[in-house]
Design an enzyme around this catalytic site. Structure first.
Site, PDB file in Angstrom:
ATOM      1  N   SER A   1       9.047 -33.151  32.769  1.00 39.44           N
ATOM      2  CA  SER A   1      10.084 -34.116  33.114  1.00 39.44           C
ATOM      3  C   SER A   1      10.269 -35.068  31.951  1.00 39.44           C
ATOM      4  O   SER A   1       9.341 -35.317  31.173  1.00 39.44           O
ATOM      5  CB  SER A   1       9.666 -34.907  34.356  1.00 39.44           C
ATOM      6  OG  SER A   1      10.503 -36.025  34.563  1.00 39.44           O
TER       7      SER A   1
ATOM      8  N   TYR B   1       3.684 -40.480  38.534  1.00 37.73           N
ATOM      9  CA  TYR B   1       4.438 -39.245  38.273  1.00 37.73           C
ATOM     10  C   TYR B   1       4.536 -38.985  36.779  1.00 37.73           C
ATOM     11  O   TYR B   1       4.306 -37.868  36.302  1.00 37.73           O
ATOM     12  CB  TYR B   1       5.836 -39.375  38.882  1.00 37.73           C
ATOM     13  CG  TYR B   1       6.755 -38.219  38.600  1.00 37.73           C
ATOM     14  CD1 TYR B   1       6.532 -36.977  39.177  1.00 37.73           C
ATOM     15  CD2 TYR B   1       7.860 -38.372  37.755  1.00 37.73           C
ATOM     16  CE1 TYR B   1       7.388 -35.904  38.926  1.00 37.73           C
ATOM     17  CE2 TYR B   1       8.718 -37.314  37.510  1.00 37.73           C
ATOM     18  CZ  TYR B   1       8.470 -36.081  38.086  1.00 37.73           C
ATOM     19  OH  TYR B   1       9.314 -35.029  37.828  1.00 37.73           O
TER      20      TYR B   1
END
Length: 252
Positions: free
Chosen positions: A144, A157
């Site tokens: 990501s 995250y």
């Protein structure tokens, strides 16, 4: 025109929706026999059906990527009848919700580590057990943009996605002498079922969307195209790369 993945097998975790489903469809459209894995039978079955309706070949296996025995079983199913594993997309993961670090839920962090780090690591471990003896293969990990830049409210995250970047690069160096390429894709925000439940006019999503220079977020099919390219011979000299597909999100 010959399909570039004709006669090849592909394995996709988190294949029941979003980027995983879009990638399964894109890989199958290029001739791959695709096996999608995940925890929800209904969504996996739907992905396989959509692939077949589009003229491709697919099958599914229910498996939890955090369970090593289940990953081994899923990969056995993926190579059954074809005898090899050519492409793997490690897409299963969990992104949680907006929480400042001081308020971050330990349970949410533990789940992220289990899925995003342990799950990706176990998947690569057992995919390589097939690819190393055959001296070929391409693995793509779904990281990501959050693993490349700071994102307020998503520190846990971001940490797990940065770990995926490190795993990708380290494993790529190990696998290269065996003719295996390992890369990662780092999307920005993507139109997925999870994002569809959010109000785009509320924080933090409003700010994140605005941070994409194109002024919009990605479609899952756009991320899938990067997966196809990295899995193909067109990327034959590309390994250890983390490719941002984020509309410029990580540029500033």
């Amino acid at each position: 025109m010959a399909k570039q993945f004709a006669g090849k097998s592909a394995f996709v975790t988190g294949g029941g929706s979003g980027i995983g489903r879009a990638s399964a469809l894109a890989l199958a459209a290029q001739g791959a026999l695709v096996t999608v894995a995940g925890r929800t039978e209904a969504t996996l079955d739907e992905t396989a059906r959509l692939v077949e309706e589009a003229g491709g070949e697919a099958r599914f296996v229910v498996a939890d990527v955090t369970d090593e025995a289940q990953i081994e079983m899923a990969l056995e199913a993926a190579v059954a009848g074809i005898g090899r594993l050519d492409i793997a997309l490690n897409n299963a993961g969990y992104d949680g919700e907006f929480q400042l670090t001081q308020d971050y839920s330990t349970e949410m962090l533990d789940r992220m580590i289990a899925l995003n780090v342990r799950g990706a690591f176990l998947s690569m471990k057992h995919e390589l057990k097939y690819m190393v003896p055959q001296r070929s293969g391409a693995i793509v990990n779904m990281s990501s943009g959050a693993g490349l830049v700071g994102v307020a409210g998503f520190s846990g995250y971001a940490a797990t996605k940065a770990a995926e970047v490190a795993m990708t690069k380290s494993s790529a160096v190990e696998a290269a002498p065996h003719g295996i390429r390992i890369n990662a894709v780092a999307p920005g925000l993507v139109e997925t079922p999870m994002i569809a439940t959010q109000d785009p006019n509320e924080e933090p999503f409003k700010s994140i969307i605005a941070a994409h220079p194109f002024g919009r977020i990605a479609r899952a099919a756009e991320i899938a195209e990067a997966v196809v390219w990295l899995s193909s011979d067109k990327a034959s000299f590309v390994t250890g790369v983390v490719l941002p597909v984020d509309g410029g999100y990580t540029v500033p």
